[in-house]
Motif scaffolding. Structure first.
Motif: not given
Length: 813
Positions: A101-112, A187-195, A256-263
């Motif tokens: 049930g977690h195979e599609d969970d995001p794993y690219l990003l970290w907190e902080g 220091a900055v945080e990279v989040q879902d949608g960071t450019e 551009s970075v989101d929870q699933h990929q970096a382009v």
């Protein structure tokens, strides 16, 4: 694994592992074959409905295997699409996506937030952006890699950066980069949608280097240049641009970075995109008749899946596959099928092993259980086929005490490895998150009597290798490659001394002291270890006490003020000197033994001067002293100097442990009310919990202080704190300190050999089995009885008559 059940009313989805959903139960049993590179898992599906059911079960088949003889440090290398390197945090996030049930969970990003750097990156491993920040389990881990590790892209790319944007961070000026240039920004945080964007003008091409790094973790977002191609890396993945750059030309680079990929976009056009880990370009799969084969393009490694119970369909999926079984089940019917996965470097042999296991799956599956049961039985059997010694058998009516002892023994068996080292059977320090070929000196000391009883031949060989290492420069060594690992530990002298002492004490092998370990004999090492404190007397604190310096990583790693002159290892040196004197007396050198005892008395008195009252001890720095309440001081002082302490000090030490450290079924390493506790948030050595060895060390100390009753209570509680049936490196306290579990945050191993200290404390603390230099001339019985506790039988200790009275070894004079 996925599954669904259908009847005339429609379908539903459920989980596996024995739970029910829609009237269907799926149970799995996974086993790792003994002595073979083979994994077996059996799936049983039961229709518990009153009517027939059609059940579909799918099993994903991935095996990102690799083969390497390098990179086997505590932070060992694992395979990614860009190469083999350590990336602990990414691996854990990827692992989480393999749950149902977690195979599609995001794993690219970290907190902080992490610091942005241009140019040369900091070597990953010290997982902090700055060395001065708090030492927390989530973010503090030294670069404990083997000496043969070479990190990719360790230099800066040659060129100029301008117009940098990373989320809210702006830097408009031009920055010239050359090989060793490093520019630290905010220091900055990279989040879902960071450019992220910047202009880059390559000065030259044909080299490899980093342009930008966000943090210095292995999973950090990076962008660099290799030849004439840009690349982007994040969370174990690295992708190269499809188009080249031109030297001397300004290029606009955007990520551009989101929870699933970096382009990665180059001059406004997409040039590269990271892929899900299941679609990594490094591995390729192929369905070959009745097996699924997986090939590593980066090494000779291969994996093959074969099946007991032909799947309805087998299809490729990413670099792996998926097998699906559609089962027609009558009411109450159970159907089983099996999956075998073999891996290695010989494709034909690996495929044959998978097919062979699948063809005889039931026997192969059962053989694993029989093998483990036989190993367990042989641990306690004299003259067995698996160990050069054996452990004593505990007979007691106390079920909780029996669980504590036998779970400690089970942990030893679990950490046993016959293939990591080419020289001897070894017992690994931890796993599986860290150090699969690593042995720490200190951790082995926590069960050194058991080690000598169970595997004396293996311990002898391991000690000869360990003593030949630069043990004043590393915490242990890699048993695969043989090289030293990590930084120096203040515990090393104590650890190696006790391991030698307990080996000789158990076996009576005094000739071992004349063996060469490196350029000198074991006996010469022994004296050097016992007198190691003298080399540390010249530091700022002065006096008799050893000063271990100002680096907290040398002592407890996470307690910033536990440095310089501390009670724990100074007490240990005093105990070592007394044991060494006993050996000298046994060998007939009474004059030297008296000198050693005099040195021990002076050191013990100096340790006594560190007592701060209330069961706590002082830490003496060059410019000040402060008080601390840590289990390490309690454990080593009680073990080595219990006879030197008056009743008041003994009582206060006991009260401190029972009132400030013990908590529920576990304990804290550091008192929660200690001033340094907020700055030491690690559940192995700080106030948030305790290392797997500390309850055993505490119980032994309580017994030495005359409180065997309290020691018994500590030991009886430890099984209730076990997580996953055993103890981890760090057991954190939760629910207000009422419950313990293997730490679920940060860099902690799920299993740790040090937890065997629980069984060691039963042997030495409750039953008084102390095979050391002082016992060489004593009669040692094969059975020990303790009223109201039980008996130990089958103690394989060398008898004093075998040892003889004549000297059997030479030591420095």
């Amino acid at each position: 694994m996925r599954w669904s059940a259908r009847n005339g009313c429609g379908g539903s989805r459920g989980a596996y592992g024995g739970r029910k959903a829609a009237g269907v139960t799926v149970a799995t049993d996974t086993r790792l074959a003994l002595g073979d590179d083979l994994i077996l898992w059996r799936v049983a599906v039961t229709n518990e409905r009153a009517e027939a059911a059609t059940v579909t079960v799918s099993q994903d088949l991935f095996a990102p295997v690799a083969h390497s003889e390098t990179g086997w440090g505590w932070l060992y290398s694992v395979p990614w699409n860009g190469g083999d390197y350590h990336d602990y945090h990414s691996l854990e996030r990827v692992r989480a996506t393999t749950r149902p049930g977690h195979e599609d969970d995001p794993y690219l990003l970290w907190e902080g937030a992490r610091r942005v750097r241009l140019g040369r990156p900091r070597p990953p491993g010290i997982q902090r952006d700055e060395d001065a920040v708090a030492m927390l389990l989530e973010s503090a881990l030294p670069r404990h890699v083997s000496q043969d590790v070479v990190y990719p892209h360790g230099e800066a790319a040659h060129g100029t950066v301008r117009a940098l944007r990373v989320g809210p961070l702006r830097h408009d000026g031009e920055v010239e980069l050359d090989r060793d240039t490093r520019v630290d920004l905010d220091a900055v945080e990279v989040q879902d949608g960071t450019e992220l964007g910047f202009d880059f003008r390559p000065a030259t091409l044909g080299h490899a280097g980093v342009i930008l790094t966000h943090g210095n973790h292995p999973d950090s977002l990076q962008c660099g240049l290799d030849g004439d191609r840009l690349w982007v890396a994040i969370c174990g993945e690295r992708e190269y641009a499809a188009r080249p750059v031109t030297a001397g030309t300004w290029h606009r680079i955007e990520i551009s970075v989101d929870q699933h990929q970096a382009v990665l976009r180059l001059d406004g056009r997409e040039a590269a995109r990271t892929r899900h880990w299941t679609a990594s370009p490094r591995w390729v799969s192929k369905v070959e008749g009745d097996v699924v084969g997986i090939v590593d393009r980066g090494s000779a490694a291969r994996a093959f899946y074969a099946f007991d119970g032909v799947p309805s369909t087998v299809e490729r999926r990413g670099f792996g596959g998926r097998a699906t079984w559609t089962l027609e089940l009558a009411p109450g019917e159970t159907r089983t099928f099996g999956v075998a996965c073999a891996y290695g470097t010989d494709p034909a042999a690996v495929a044959a092993a998978a097919r062979r296991a699948a063809a005889g799956f039931a026997e192969a599956h059962e053989a694993v259980e029989r093998g483990w049961r036989q190993l367990w039985s042989n641990m306690f059997k004299p003259d067995n086929d698996d160990f050069s010694g054996h452990l004593p058998t505990l007979h007691t009516g106390d079920r909780e005490l029996a669980r504590a002892y036998y779970m400690g023994a089970l942990l030893v068996l679990y950490m046993r490895n016959l293939t990591a080292s080419r020289a001897e059977p070894t017992f690994l320090t931890g796993g599986p998150r860290l150090g699969p070929t690593t042995t720490f000196y200190w951790d082995h000391t926590e069960w050194s009597r058991m080690y000598a009883l169970l595997e004396p031949a293996g311990l002898r060989a391991w000690l000869l290798r360990g003593l030949a290492q630069p043990y004043d420069e590393a915490f242990g060594f890699d048993v695969r490659g043989g090289g030293p690992l990590g930084n120096n530990y203040a515990s090393n002298h104590y650890s190696l001394f006790r391991l030698v002492e307990h080996y000789v004490g158990v076996t009576g092998d005094l000739a071992f002291l004349d063996e060469l370990a490196g350029s000198v004999t074991v006996g010469a090492h022994l004296e050097r270890l016992a007198y190691g404190w003298r080399d540390r007397q010249t530091r700022g604190t002065g006096g008799v006490l050893a000063d271990f310096g100002g680096d907290p990583w040398v002592l407890l790693e996470c307690v910033p003020n536990y440095t310089n002159a501390v009670a724990s290892f100074n007490a240990a040196y005093a105990g070592m000197l007394r044991s060494y004197a006993a050996l000298l007396r046994h060998l007939g050198d009474a004059t030297k033994a008296e000198r050693v005892m005099s040195d021990a008395a002076a050191l013990a008195a100096a340790v006594g001067g560190l007592y701060a009252g209330g069961g706590r001890w002082k830490v003496r720095h060059p410019d000040r002293s402060e008080t601390i309440g840590h289990v390490l001081d309690f454990g080593l002082v009680a073990a080595a100097l219990h006879a030197d302490l008056d009743e008041r000090v003994r009582g206060e030490m006991v009260s401190f442990v029972t009132e400030r450290l013990l908590s529920g079924d576990w304990m804290r390493a550091l008192a929660a009310d200690d001033p340094i506790a907020p700055h030491s948030d690690r559940p192995d050595h700080g106030a948030a919990g305790a290392f797997g060895a500390w309850p055993g060390v505490t119980a032994y100390g309580l017994a030495k202080l005359g409180r065997r009753d309290l020691a018994l209570g500590v030991l009886r509680a430890t099984p209730r704190a076990a997580s996953g049936a055993l103890w981890g490196q760090a057991m954190e306290l939760v629910d207000g300190g009422r419950r313990a579990r293997v730490a679920e945050r940060g860099t902690a191993n799920r299993d740790s050999i040090a937890g065997a200290a629980t069984a060691e404390a039963v042997l030495a603390g409750l039953f008084g089995v102390e095979p050391g230099f002082e016992s060489l001339s004593e009669d040692r019985a094969a059975t020990v009885d303790v009223p109201d506790i039980g008996s130990l039988t089958g103690l394989n200790l060398a008898r004093s008559g075998v040892l003889g009275a004549a000297p059997q070894a030479t030591l420095p004079r």
